[in-house]
Write a protein that holds these residues in place. Structure first.
Motif, PDB file in Angstrom:
ATOM      1  N   GLU A   1     -43.438  11.870 -48.016  1.00 29.92           N
ATOM      2  CA  GLU A   1     -42.857  11.643 -46.554  1.00 29.92           C
ATOM      3  C   GLU A   1     -43.121  10.290 -45.929  1.00 29.92           C
ATOM      4  O   GLU A   1     -43.415   9.412 -46.671  1.00 29.92           O
ATOM      5  CB  GLU A   1     -43.791  12.728 -45.750  1.00 29.92           C
ATOM      6  N   CYS A   2     -42.789  10.041 -44.894  1.00 29.46           N
ATOM      7  CA  CYS A   2     -42.599   8.525 -44.445  1.00 29.46           C
ATOM      8  C   CYS A   2     -43.679   7.738 -44.604  1.00 29.46           C
ATOM      9  O   CYS A   2     -43.600   6.624 -44.854  1.00 29.46           O
ATOM     10  CB  CYS A   2     -42.105   8.588 -42.853  1.00 29.46           C
ATOM     11  N   GLY A   3     -44.766   8.428 -43.996  1.00 34.71           N
ATOM     12  CA  GLY A   3     -46.027   7.646 -43.965  1.00 34.71           C
ATOM     13  C   GLY A   3     -46.514   7.136 -45.181  1.00 34.71           C
ATOM     14  O   GLY A   3     -46.746   5.826 -45.568  1.00 34.71           O
ATOM     15  N   ALA A   4     -46.235   7.767 -46.419  1.00 35.35           N
ATOM     16  CA  ALA A   4     -46.510   7.383 -47.823  1.00 35.35           C
ATOM     17  C   ALA A   4     -45.656   6.265 -48.178  1.00 35.35           C
ATOM     18  O   ALA A   4     -45.928   5.193 -48.784  1.00 35.35           O
ATOM     19  CB  ALA A   4     -46.695   8.578 -48.820  1.00 35.35           C
TER      20      ALA A   4
ATOM     21  N   GLU B   1     -43.958   4.274 -46.187  1.00 36.95           N
ATOM     22  CA  GLU B   1     -44.532   2.943 -45.325  1.00 36.95           C
ATOM     23  C   GLU B   1     -45.623   2.279 -46.188  1.00 36.95           C
ATOM     24  O   GLU B   1     -45.736   1.248 -46.095  1.00 36.95           O
ATOM     25  CB  GLU B   1     -44.578   3.364 -44.087  1.00 36.95           C
ATOM     26  N   ALA B   2     -46.556   3.031 -46.402  1.00 35.62           N
ATOM     27  CA  ALA B   2     -47.693   2.392 -47.025  1.00 35.62           C
ATOM     28  C   ALA B   2     -47.393   1.639 -48.158  1.00 35.62           C
ATOM     29  O   ALA B   2     -47.997   0.466 -48.342  1.00 35.62           O
ATOM     30  CB  ALA B   2     -48.906   3.360 -47.054  1.00 35.62           C
TER      31      ALA B   2
ATOM     32  N   SER C   1     -40.601  -3.182 -39.758  1.00 34.91           N
ATOM     33  CA  SER C   1     -40.919  -1.885 -39.096  1.00 34.91           C
ATOM     34  C   SER C   1     -39.720  -1.160 -38.383  1.00 34.91           C
ATOM     35  O   SER C   1     -39.092  -1.834 -37.694  1.00 34.91           O
ATOM     36  CB  SER C   1     -42.175  -1.959 -38.356  1.00 34.91           C
TER      37      SER C   1
ATOM     38  N   ASN D   1     -42.729  -0.249 -34.657  1.00 38.41           N
ATOM     39  CA  ASN D   1     -43.789  -0.968 -34.346  1.00 38.41           C
ATOM     40  C   ASN D   1     -43.839  -2.565 -34.513  1.00 38.41           C
ATOM     41  O   ASN D   1     -44.547  -3.092 -35.240  1.00 38.41           O
ATOM     42  CB  ASN D   1     -45.000  -0.423 -35.233  1.00 38.41           C
TER      43      ASN D   1
ATOM     44  N   GLY E   1     -39.763   7.450 -33.128  1.00 35.44           N
ATOM     45  CA  GLY E   1     -41.139   6.479 -33.632  1.00 35.44           C
ATOM     46  C   GLY E   1     -41.283   5.677 -32.209  1.00 35.44           C
ATOM     47  O   GLY E   1     -42.227   5.063 -31.929  1.00 35.44           O
TER      48      GLY E   1
END
Length: 202
Positions: A142-145, A147-148, A163, A166, A197
């Protein structure tokens, strides 16, 4: 500028308005203003026994080169990078629209781009990014992984992380839409904005 750097945004409504106006001047050199379309069919559905509720205008950001407003923020961010940061390139994480926007702006400005997408991202979305010359890596469910991973990748490569929301420079770039809207329809009473977002709403 590194992938984890942060830039403080304006501290007032007036400051954000000025930032959006400056962004609109920069972005307009690369992207044409999008049209307003009057949705008469929907207006008719709004009519009641007391009469019509007014005009409904749609801002046609789907007519942008990448099909989304996100190309505004991508251009503004890249245009504000230092020459050194531009020469190093940028990294982004996306499920589609932001990645294509960063890839398009980077291609137009001669900047190297690398976009991290989640593993399940459909191939047509990946192709929308690679057609502008960006390198794509699939990582995470998913997106969070994604982005990290993109932030770590950017740090290791010495590239700026862009980003999708953000970032004050990205947000100001999206705000160029509002500057156009105010000029095209100064008598507007309400503006409805879809929120994901929060980059456009901000």
């Amino acid at each position: 500028m590194t992938s984890t750097s942060r830039t403080a945004g304006p501290d007032s409504v007036e400051g954000w308005a000025s930032a959006a106006e400056r962004a609109a001047a920069l972005v307009s050199e690369h992207l044409p203003a999008t049209a307003l379309w009057r949705a008469r069919g929907v207006e008719a559905q709004w009519s009641t026994g007391e009469g019509p509720h007014g005009r409904l205008l749609l801002k046609l950001e789907n007519h942008q080169p990448t099909g989304s407003f996100k190309v505004r923020g991508a251009f503004h961010k890249l245009l504000n990078l230092s020459p050194e940061a531009r020469s190093q390139g940028v990294v982004a994480a996306s499920t589609g629209n932001h990645g294509a926007a960063v890839a398009f702006a980077a291609d137009a400005l001669g900047v190297k781009a690398h976009v991290v997408v989640p593993e399940p991202t459909p191939e047509d979305r990946v192709q929308a990014i690679t057609r502008f010359g960006a390198e794509v890596t699939r990582h995470g469910d998913e997106c969070g992984a994604s982005e990290a991973h993109a932030r770590v990748l950017g740090e290791s490569m010495g590239r700026t992380f862009v980003s999708p929301y953000n970032d004050p420079e990205v947000m100001a770039g999206q705000g160029s839409l509002g500057v156009e809207l105010a000029a095209q329809a100064p008598d507007l009473r309400r503006v409805y904005v879809a929120v994901g977002g929060g980059g456009l709403m901000g």
